[in-house]
Design an enzyme around this catalytic site. Structure first.
Site, PDB file in Angstrom:
ATOM      1  N   HIS A 306       6.515   6.467  -8.410  1.00 26.75           N
ATOM      2  CA  HIS A 306       7.517   6.781  -9.423  1.00 26.75           C
ATOM      3  C   HIS A 306       8.820   7.115  -8.729  1.00 26.75           C
ATOM      4  O   HIS A 306       8.806   7.737  -7.673  1.00 26.75           O
ATOM      5  CB  HIS A 306       7.066   7.969 -10.288  1.00 26.75           C
ATOM      6  N   ASP A 363       1.491   5.311 -16.679  1.00 28.28           N
ATOM      7  CA  ASP A 363       0.904   4.067 -17.167  1.00 28.28           C
ATOM      8  C   ASP A 363      -0.410   3.689 -16.506  1.00 28.28           C
ATOM      9  O   ASP A 363      -1.006   2.681 -16.854  1.00 28.28           O
ATOM     10  CB  ASP A 363       1.921   2.925 -17.026  1.00 28.28           C
TER      11      ASP A 363
HETATM   12  N1  ACO Z   1       2.075   0.001  -4.356  1.00 23.11           N
HETATM   13  C1  ACO Z   1       2.272  -0.128  -3.020  1.00 23.11           C
HETATM   14  N2  ACO Z   1       3.372   0.340  -2.372  1.00 23.11           N
HETATM   15  C2  ACO Z   1       4.299   0.970  -3.110  1.00 23.11           C
HETATM   16  C3  ACO Z   1       4.153   1.140  -4.497  1.00 23.11           C
HETATM   17  C4  ACO Z   1       2.991   0.637  -5.123  1.00 23.11           C
HETATM   18  N3  ACO Z   1       2.804   0.777  -6.436  1.00 23.11           N
HETATM   19  N4  ACO Z   1       5.230   1.790  -4.972  1.00 23.11           N
HETATM   20  C5  ACO Z   1       6.024   2.022  -3.927  1.00 23.11           C
HETATM   21  N5  ACO Z   1       5.469   1.529  -2.788  1.00 23.11           N
HETATM   22  C6  ACO Z   1       5.996   1.632  -1.414  1.00 23.11           C
HETATM   23  C7  ACO Z   1       7.156   0.672  -1.200  1.00 23.11           C
HETATM   24  O1  ACO Z   1       6.700  -0.572  -0.713  1.00 23.11           O
HETATM   25  C8  ACO Z   1       7.993   1.432  -0.218  1.00 23.11           C
HETATM   26  O2  ACO Z   1       7.373   1.326   1.036  1.00 23.11           O
HETATM   27  P1  ACO Z   1       8.284   1.325   2.396  1.00 23.11           P
HETATM   28  O3  ACO Z   1       8.936   2.669   2.424  1.00 23.11           O
HETATM   29  O4  ACO Z   1       7.300   1.090   3.489  1.00 23.11           O
HETATM   30  O5  ACO Z   1       9.262   0.192   2.220  1.00 23.11           O
HETATM   31  C9  ACO Z   1       7.840   2.895  -0.670  1.00 23.11           C
HETATM   32  O6  ACO Z   1       6.561   2.950  -1.300  1.00 23.11           O
HETATM   33  C10 ACO Z   1       8.927   3.369  -1.636  1.00 23.11           C
HETATM   34  O7  ACO Z   1       8.945   2.486  -2.763  1.00 23.11           O
HETATM   35  P2  ACO Z   1      10.270   2.063  -3.539  1.00 23.11           P
HETATM   36  O8  ACO Z   1      10.009   0.762  -4.238  1.00 23.11           O
HETATM   37  O9  ACO Z   1      11.430   2.153  -2.629  1.00 23.11           O
HETATM   38  O10 ACO Z   1      10.370   3.230  -4.576  1.00 23.11           O
HETATM   39  P3  ACO Z   1      11.241   3.212  -5.909  1.00 23.11           P
HETATM   40  O11 ACO Z   1      11.502   4.624  -6.255  1.00 23.11           O
HETATM   41  O12 ACO Z   1      12.410   2.303  -5.762  1.00 23.11           O
HETATM   42  O13 ACO Z   1      10.255   2.528  -6.971  1.00 23.11           O
HETATM   43  C11 ACO Z   1       8.576   2.198  -8.594  1.00 23.11           C
HETATM   44  C12 ACO Z   1       9.479   3.219  -7.885  1.00 23.11           C
HETATM   45  C13 ACO Z   1       9.415   1.021  -9.118  1.00 23.11           C
HETATM   46  C14 ACO Z   1       7.919   2.889  -9.789  1.00 23.11           C
HETATM   47  C15 ACO Z   1       7.502   1.695  -7.580  1.00 23.11           C
HETATM   48  O14 ACO Z   1       6.727   2.779  -7.136  1.00 23.11           O
HETATM   49  C16 ACO Z   1       6.601   0.600  -8.179  1.00 23.11           C
HETATM   50  O15 ACO Z   1       6.947  -0.571  -8.130  1.00 23.11           O
HETATM   51  N6  ACO Z   1       5.405   1.002  -8.749  1.00 23.11           N
HETATM   52  C17 ACO Z   1       4.543   0.033  -9.399  1.00 23.11           C
HETATM   53  C18 ACO Z   1       5.067  -0.303 -10.792  1.00 23.11           C
HETATM   54  C19 ACO Z   1       4.868   0.828 -11.784  1.00 23.11           C
HETATM   55  O16 ACO Z   1       3.794   1.411 -11.893  1.00 23.11           O
HETATM   56  N7  ACO Z   1       5.945   1.115 -12.562  1.00 23.11           N
HETATM   57  C20 ACO Z   1       5.899   2.125 -13.625  1.00 23.11           C
HETATM   58  C21 ACO Z   1       6.791   3.289 -13.307  1.00 23.11           C
HETATM   59  S1  ACO Z   1       6.590   4.531 -14.511  1.00 23.11           S
HETATM   60  C22 ACO Z   1       7.526   4.014 -15.765  1.00 23.11           C
HETATM   61  O17 ACO Z   1       8.478   3.306 -15.702  1.00 23.11           O
HETATM   62  C23 ACO Z   1       7.095   4.463 -17.065  1.00 23.11           C
END
Ligand code: ACO
Length: 427
Positions: A306, A363
């Site tokens: 998140h 979610d």
């Molecule tokens: N699975 C694997 N790796 C992940 C995940 C995941 N679900 N989420 C983040 N990471 C990793 C990234 O690859 C990144 O790794 P790095 O530092 O080695 O490059 C690190 O964790 C940080 O991730 P970011 O994408 O930079 O974090 P950001 O805050 O931009 O994104 C987000 C948050 C979009 C929610 C992300 O965690 C994601 O894509 N999750 C899966 C989709 C999801 O469940 N979305 C619902 C969010 S809740 C909502 O909107 C109601």
């Protein structure tokens, strides 16, 4: 705590005031930055940018706290119903009995949707994604309610709020019924707000509608948990569209499109599809954990991580418990729930996820409940939109009442410098 921040640029020192919120969050007020220095800030994804001051929702991602208007999400999910929460978010206080009854009655009085809207719905193929249909129908509502809201009049604002609180659930229900080939249904004034939504969605033409309190309670809780989440992607969209003085319904339609994406509200559908795929592939959670960690593999563990919560998502905790209860009460033994719990357990003990503070979000378990309630997978994000509606309205109303300026970020241009125009023959 100091009351200013200082910036040094090109040998000059500039002072910027601090803004402190009621929970002691600190922001640096850079309104004068460009005028004073000629520079702007760069913050892709707005990870460090506060777009507004808001009195609606407080969340602390480190502590895992979420409150609407000061009330904890745990208390609201346990003790309030969705309509009370909607009123609280929009108007700032929990309604007393009289206020709640009036709010509900005013909504019932506005629940008719113009029959012509059915022709628009008919134009969509059954295969259309419900979020696209819902966004289009919400936008189309503007044509049937063309008077723009006079935001200087509380009563005009109130009228358009009850209008959309009334008509939006009808559109949600119609979106589902169109998909399932069922006749379009209207609500029943004698039912509660959420019960009525459920009836509009699922009543069969040849059967009496029977209320199932377990289903209604679960739905009520899910809608409350999704009702607001401060300046997330869809809410920021609603606010920025509204900041151009576009109307409420048009702003909401844009918010629905923003919510659709799998990195935002679309994650609930993506989670269930992922869990189903893992099940079909033999239930090997370790294989998918490895894929999620592999930087060469675009796969992400949907429902994990998140932007703001870096400890746990308090909504996920409530939903996980609710998923157990609802499936138990309905006597459903869903192997998908076991796969979800297995993945969560592995992730909580895995270095990659622990280091990056990736926890289940709202979610991760919501889709499992929706599935148990008989809601088709591609309607999950529509259910999220239904829950988020009061939050979007509250944020839009706050923004317009404050008279915030049009949202218009700056950029740093990185393209070509000036060049002479080349005519066609010499290119
Ligand atoms: N699975 C694997 N790796 C992940 C995940 C995941 N679900 N989420 C983040 N990471 C990793 C990234 O690859 C990144 O790794 P790095 O530092 O080695 O490059 C690190 O964790 C940080 O991730 P970011 O994408 O930079 O974090 P950001 O805050 O931009 O994104 C987000 C948050 C979009 C929610 C992300 O965690 C994601 O894509 N999750 C899966 C989709 C999801 O469940 N979305 C619902 C969010 S809740 C909502 O909107 C109601």
């Amino acid at each position: 705590m100091a009351d200013s921040a200082f910036l040094e640029l090109n040998g000059e020192r500039y002072e910027f005031p601090l803004v402190t919120g009621t929970e002691n969050e600190v922001g640096i007020d850079i309104k004068a930055l460009r005028a004073l220095t000629g520079a702007v800030t760069i913050d892709p994804g707005y990870k460090n940018t506060g777009s507004c001051e808001s009195a609606i929702t407080y969340l602390d991602g480190e502590q895992g706290i979420l409150r609407y208007r000061g009330y904890s999400i745990e208390d609201l999910a346990e003790k309030a119903d969705f309509l009370e929460v909607a009123y609280l978010l929009i108007f700032g206080e929990l309604p007393n009995e009289e206020e709640l009854a009036k709010f509900h009655q005013d909504i019932k009085d506005e629940s008719h949707v113009d029959e012509e809207m059915k022709k628009i719905l008919d134009g969509f193929p059954k295969s259309a994604h419900p979020m696209g249909v819902l966004s289009s129908l919400t936008s189309a509502l503007v044509a049937f309610n063309p008077t723009s809201v006079d935001v200087s009049s509380e009563s005009a604002m109130y009228n358009s709020i009850v209008r959309i609180m009334a008509k939006f659930p009808v559109l949600v229900a119609w979106t589902l019924r169109k998909k399932s080939g069922s006749p379009l249904d209207y609500g029943d004034d004698s039912l509660g707000y959420v019960e009525n939504i459920h009836k509009m969605m699922f009543k069969r033409p040849n059967q009496e509608y029977k209320k199932n309190p377990v289903v209604i309670d679960a739905l009520d809780k899910l809608l409350i948990l999704h009702a607001d989440h401060e300046q997330n992607c869809s809410t920021s969209t609603v606010r920025i569209v509204g900041s151009s003085h576009a109307g409420l319904f048009a702003s909401l339609s844009a918010g629905i499109s923003a919510l659709w994406g799998p990195l935002h509200g679309g994650a609930n559908q993506a989670v269930l599809e992922m869990l189903e795929a893992i099940q079909e592939d033999g239930g090997d959670t370790k294989k998918y954990m490895a894929k999620a960690k592999d930087k060469e593999d675009p796969f992400r563990l949907m429902g994990f991580g998140h932007r703001v919560y870096k400890n746990f998502d308090p909504r996920a905790r409530i939903i996980k418990k609710a998923a157990d209860e609802v499936l138990g009460d309905l006597g459903i033994d869903d192997p998908i729930l076991d796969i979800a719990k297995g993945l969560e357990q592995e992730a909580l003990e895995d270095d990659y996820f622990v280091k990056r503070k990736l926890y289940p979000n709202v979610d991760f378990y919501s889709g499992i409940i929706y599935r148990a309630l008989g809601i088709p997978t591609d309607m999950f994000t529509v259910m999220f939109a239904l829950g988020r509606l009061p939050g979007w309205i509250a944020q839009w109303r706050e923004m317009r009442l404050k008279g915030e300026p049009i949202g218009r970020p700056r950029q740093i241009y990185t393209g070509e410098n000036y060049r002479e125009f080349k005519d066609l023959q010499s290119r």
